[in-house]
Each structure stands twice: as structure tokens, then as C-alpha cells.
Design an enzyme around this catalytic site. Structure first.
Site, PDB file in Angstrom:
ATOM      1  CG  HIS B 183      -2.060   1.306   1.775  1.00 33.12           C
ATOM      2  ND1 HIS B 183      -1.501   2.679   1.840  1.00 33.12           N
ATOM      3  CD2 HIS B 183      -3.235   1.074   1.433  1.00 33.12           C
ATOM      4  CE1 HIS B 183      -2.731   3.308   1.729  1.00 33.12           C
ATOM      5  NE2 HIS B 183      -3.638   2.338   1.334  1.00 33.12           N
ATOM      6  CG  ASP B 309      -8.947   4.436  -0.897  1.00 34.71           C
ATOM      7  OD1 ASP B 309      -8.346   3.626   0.271  1.00 34.71           O
ATOM      8  OD2 ASP B 309      -8.785   5.460  -1.512  1.00 34.71           O
TER       9      ASP B 309
END
Lengths: 354, 354
Positions: B183, B309
Site C-alpha cells: 500500500h 478505499d
């Protein structure tokens, strides 16, 4: 194999590199004199001024504007080239060296273009280190030397041109309606080491971060609001900004609303609006159908131009790759010829294959 | 509006952020104590720990794993989430703080998942600052806590994990056949300033450079030759590496041949080969048909997973955007459900809408 010239359109290659031998001598002298504090420059030109066979071959090709280059163009069916001083041009040099050198190499390039006017056009090299001198040279290149745009080899001694002191450069280009080609170079010294230590500072990845960040900083700092008619040309299918276009719009709007940064202010358009109004994109280094078709869909065929990246990424069969696109002859004429003629203001000429 | 659950597939969102309130307290304490020398961390968490309404709302949503989050999922038709400690997790902290904190927040997350086992799975947070402890925690997360992978929030106190000392982390993940989700976070301190000064260090652009460079360094340093079965998951449609895929292959081969860099060595596969063997890609932050379809063409549908997200770029209508893709029900089942089940080893469950 030899690819024929097309009878339907001229193939105009728009990101084609040239180096003045005089400039390369200055590179050697300034490197030896310790006047260039730029790890990316040392990485790039330390290699190309070195003694490997690949480096010697590259230098031989890049300084040539006569038989060798014309033979390569003939063999690949490339009618015409827009020539530009290779990265980083004079932009890594001390201003007192860079400003007069830009004039000298521009005079040289004008002579090279004049020797083959139906094959070459040229872009003006500048030393943004001295913004007023750069603006003057843009005017001289346009008015006296017949150049069709400006080559900006990304940063100037570590500085991006979103700083207001560089505004005379954009004002001059807008006033003359002449495009600026933003070409990558190695990342600014403040960014360079994490790329260099991994061998990723060059065309494989560092170039794209350098040029992508520079372009994005120009947009978000408001250069195109101050200069709404300014034309910028960007290679490598837009340095990935078309890929990020939706997210750039979304996150810029979020960032403006949050008032988190002094540097992020409201703009007249979303970021994609500038990509579709002020920016044209070339295919240099990206002869790959999925990416080309994606960028065509993202920004439109009218913003897309052919580039060959001679002699760096010179692949004789690259023209064939683009010919194999499932596009109409009219679309290819726009891609190979018409948009370049429009954006750079080139003299329209008949295809050599006609 | 409310989007129904699908009767055809579970919608599994794979890059969904969670923060332990305990971790946020440590952030505050370590910032106040001057223990975090990371301009990107100060920029990111200086903002989110601040007093703006946007920051407070974000914090409220990100710590919640009960009613608020489940209501958002229900309203959008998201069946299930893979939860991961938000960036940069414990990776910006002193090792002596980070290692025990990772264990504590993993225990907390395991409890949250256990409270809603049909809606949540979790990833193991690690402190790569201590590679052996991180490998131990990967094993504990997998074996004792039932986590389905590892969250790697990019750099560890400024270091990329291509350095061989981090190898125990990749060895553990490969051995357990559990994926690592790479990430983004803000760029490493050595890269941060030119992004921060322009307000571009976050999700708008800096995140992508940080994660893209990190991923590329992992590939070119040979992590996937040492660990051919290692699975990596990357968000944001691959951090633009699919866009650059052709050029990465071309330039890496050129660079290997030139022997210009010690760090660039022959690999067993071209770079695209790792993108197609070891790496899976999620759509986090990129709900845009042209880019999604391009990446599908570049790497294949079987490597592409849905991500939402939440709560950063949470848009309730984002699921609709993906439903509007001109894909078959079978393709959407693969995209929303099957690939996530395969890659993360999730327990297969029936769609809530069935």
C-alpha cells in the site's frame, strides 16, 4: 527490412534528439571542472561520454544530421523529424556558460535544418536559469532561426519552472503561439539518489517521475490559468498523467476543498481540462497498442502525435508497430502528420511516398 | 441511493482502511516527542490528527468496525471487506515502539473481524524495521489470528524492502502462501520535499511514486526470483506500472545489456512477467472505465480485483461505476469475488443478495 514512405501522409517524428559536439565538449569540461552538482547528470552523461561501444554509437548517431540520420529515416519510412537538443541541453550548466551556449547550438541546429529543409524542423534550446535570456532566445529562435517550438529538458539546475520567476518563458511562448516540448531528464538532485542507487534514474522510470512531477506542478501552480493559450507537448504518452487523470481530478478537488496546502489553490479547470486544452502528447518510447489506444480514448486522437525517439530508443520497426494499429487512414494521417503540422506550425508538404 | 447486494456474486472490497485508536494515540505521542523524522508522515498525519471537520470525520469512520462501516457497506452493496491497518501503520515508528504495537493492533483487528466474520477479513500489520520480528508476526497473524495476508504500507522509516536484510519478510509470506499488499504512503524522507512543497505528496501523486518506485525496486532487485511463489497485491491499478509495462521491459533489457548499473542485473523474466505471475492489482482510487479496461487488457482479468478505499476515497456510487462496465456476469464475479477469494484464501460464502 525497409518500410516504404506512405503515399497517404508524411510521417513526422516529433521527439528526435540531436546534440551539438560543442555542447558535449562543454559537458566534459564542466564535469572535469566540478561545476555540475547534479547526480542525475553525472549518471546520464557519465555513461554516454564514456568509452563503451553503446555510448560511442549513440554519440555518433546523435551528432549526425546528414547521411546516417537520413538513411535511418529512409529505411524506416520517416519523412520528417522535429529535432531538439538532447536532455538536459544547457539546463545543467552554470548560467554564464548556459546562456551563450544555447545561442551557439541553436545557430548550429538552424544550419542543420537549413541543409535539409524538407526533412527537418528544429526547436529552440533555452537556459531557463536566466528566464529573461531564455525568453529572448525563444523569440530569436522563432523569428530569426525559423524554429517551430521550444525544447524544455525538464528542470533547470534542480529547479522546476512552476516558480513565478520563470514566467517570462511561458509568456513568450504563449505570445508567439509556439509550443514548449517538456522532455524528461534525470530527476532533480533532491530526488535523484533513491533512483540512482537502484539503477532506475533513467528512461526506465526516473525520467517519467521527473517529467510527470514537473508537468503536474506546472498545472497545479496555475501556469495554464495565467497562460490559457500556452501549448505544451509531452512525450512518453503523457508521462502517465493520462493514466492518473481521473484520480488527479478527484484528489485535486479534494485537496482544494480541504485547504490543506498553501500550494494547492482552486484552478479554472480540472486537471484533465488542461490535458485536453493545453497539452499534446507524443508516443516516444511507447510503441505499444494497448497504451496508445488507452491514451487516445483518454485525451482524444487530436492530441496524439507520432515520435520515434531517435537515436535513443531507435527501433527500425517501430513505424510498422504504429502502422499495425487498427485505425483508419484518416486517423493515421492525423497521428503521423496533421496534428504535428498544426501544433508546431510546420510547413505542409506532400508525402514522400506520393 | 442504496445499491442492492448482487444475487450473482459477493462484492469483496480489498483495500479498506482501519486504524486502531491506540495506534493514533501513539502517533500523537511520538510526534510530540520528536521521534518521527519523516516529512511525509508529518504532512499526512499532521493533517488527519488535526481539527478540521474532514479530518474528524475521517478518524471517526476509520476507527469504526461496527454500525457506521457496516451501514456504508450495506448502502453501497458491498458484502465484505479485507481490512488493513492504514498507512503507514507502525512503519514510521521507532522499532522498540513499532514491534509491540503491531502485535497489539493485530490482536484488536482480529477481535473486530471475529465480531462480524461474514463481513470482514484482516491483514497482518508488521514492523519491517525488525525483519525477524515482522516475519514472526506474519506467521502469528496467519496461524493464530486467521489473517489472510500482510499489509506493507510501503517504506519502513525511509527504507525500501529491496535490501536483503528484509528478506525474512518475503520468505515468510512465500512459505505461508499468503499475499503481501503493498500500500502507498507518502514518499520516503529523501524524496518528500519536492512533493510536499507543491502539495502533491499524498494520494494525488506522491503515493503513486512512492509505491511505484518501491514495487519496481522489489522486482529489479530480484525479490521474485528469490521467491517465485511470492504473491504481491498492489492498489491504484498497479501504481502505473501496467501503463509503463512495455517501456519497463524494453529499458530494463537495455540497461542489463549496457552493464551500466551494479543494481541492474539479469532477471529470470521480463518485468511484465512478474506483473503477470506474482502481482495482483486492485482498483482502489481508480473507478474509471478507460483505465480499468486498459489494465485488464495489459495484465488480464484474472489479476484484477475490486477495492473501494473506504473511508478515504469512499464514494457510495463507486460500486455502480464498476457495475456499469460492459463485462459479463462471469467476468464481474471474477472481479468482485473469485480472484479475491483465491489470492487471499478467503472462505467462500454465498452472495448476500442471493
Amino acid at each position: 527490412m525497409t518500410l516504404e514512405f506512405s503515399p497517404h501522409y508524411r510521417r513526422i517524428a516529433t521527439e528526435e534528439a540531436w546534440a551539438s559536439p560543442r555542447m558535449l565538449d562543454v559537458y566534459r569540461r564542466e564535469l572535469e571542472g566540478g561545476h555540475i552538482d547534479d547526480p542525475g547528470f553525472h549518471s546520464l552523461w557519465g555513461y554516454y561520454l564514456g568509452s563503451t561501444e553503446r555510448a560511442s554509437t549513440l554519440i555518433e548517431r546523435i551528432v549526425d544530421t546528414d547521411d546516417g540520420r537520413l538513411a535511418a529515416m529512409d529505411a524506416a519510412g520517416v519523412d520528417q523529424m522535429v529535432l531538439a537538443t538532447t536532455a538536459p541541453g544547457v539546463q545543467a550548466l552554470r548560467p554564464e556558460v548556459a546562456v551563450p551556449l544555447a545561442r551557439e547550438i541553436n545557430d548550429e541546429l538552424a544550419d542543420a535544418v537549413a541543409a535539409h529543409p524538407d526533412r527537418y524542423d528544429g526547436l529552440t534550446a533555452i537556459a531557463p536559469q536566466d528566464p529573461d535570456a531564455a525568453a529572448d532566445e525563444i523569440r530569436r529562435g522563432h523569428d530569426a532561426l525559423g524554429f517551430r517550438g521550444v525544447i524544455l529538458n525538464s528542470h533547470a539546475r534542480g529547479e522546476y519552472l512552476d516558480d513565478l520567476r520563470f514566467d517570462p518563458i511561458f509568456a513568450a511562448a504563449e505570445e508567439l503561439d509556439t509550443p514548449i516540448y517538456l522532455h524528461p531528464t534525470t530527476p532533480i538532485p533532491r530526488l535523484a539518489e533513491p533512483f540512482i542507487e537502484a539503477g532506475l534514474d533513467g528512461a526506465i522510470y526516473g525520467f517519467s517521475v521527473e517529467a510527470g512531477l514537473h508537468l503536474l506542478r506546472l498545472i497545479t501552480s496555475g501556469v495554464f490559468d495565467r497562460h490559457p493559450k500556452l501549448k505544451l507537448v509531452v512525450g512518453h504518452l503523457g508521462e502517465a498523467l493520462p493514466f492518473w487523470m481521473w484520480r488527479l481530478d478527484f484528489m485535486h478537488a479534494t485537496s482544494v476543498r480541504s485547504q490543506r496546502y498553501d500550494a494547492i489553490k482552486p484552478l479554472e479547470l480540472p486537471i484533465s481540462g488542461y490535458l485536453k486544452r493545453n497539452i499534446w502528447i507524443t508516443t516516444s518510447g511507447m510503441p505499444w497498442h494497448p497504451a496508445v489506444n488507452f491514451v487516445r480514448e483518454a485525451v482524444g486522437l487530436d492530441r496524439l502525435m507520432f515520435a520515434w525517439d531517435y537515436p535513443y530508443q531507435w527501433r527500425p520497426d517501430e513505424v510498422e508497430t504504429f502502422e499495425a494499429l487498427d485505425w483508419s487512414v484518416d486517423d493515421k494521417r492525423r497521428f503521423f502528420q496533421m496534428t504535428a503540422e498544426d501544433v508546431f506550425g510546420l510547413t505542409p508538404r506532400a508525402p514522400r511516398g506520393a
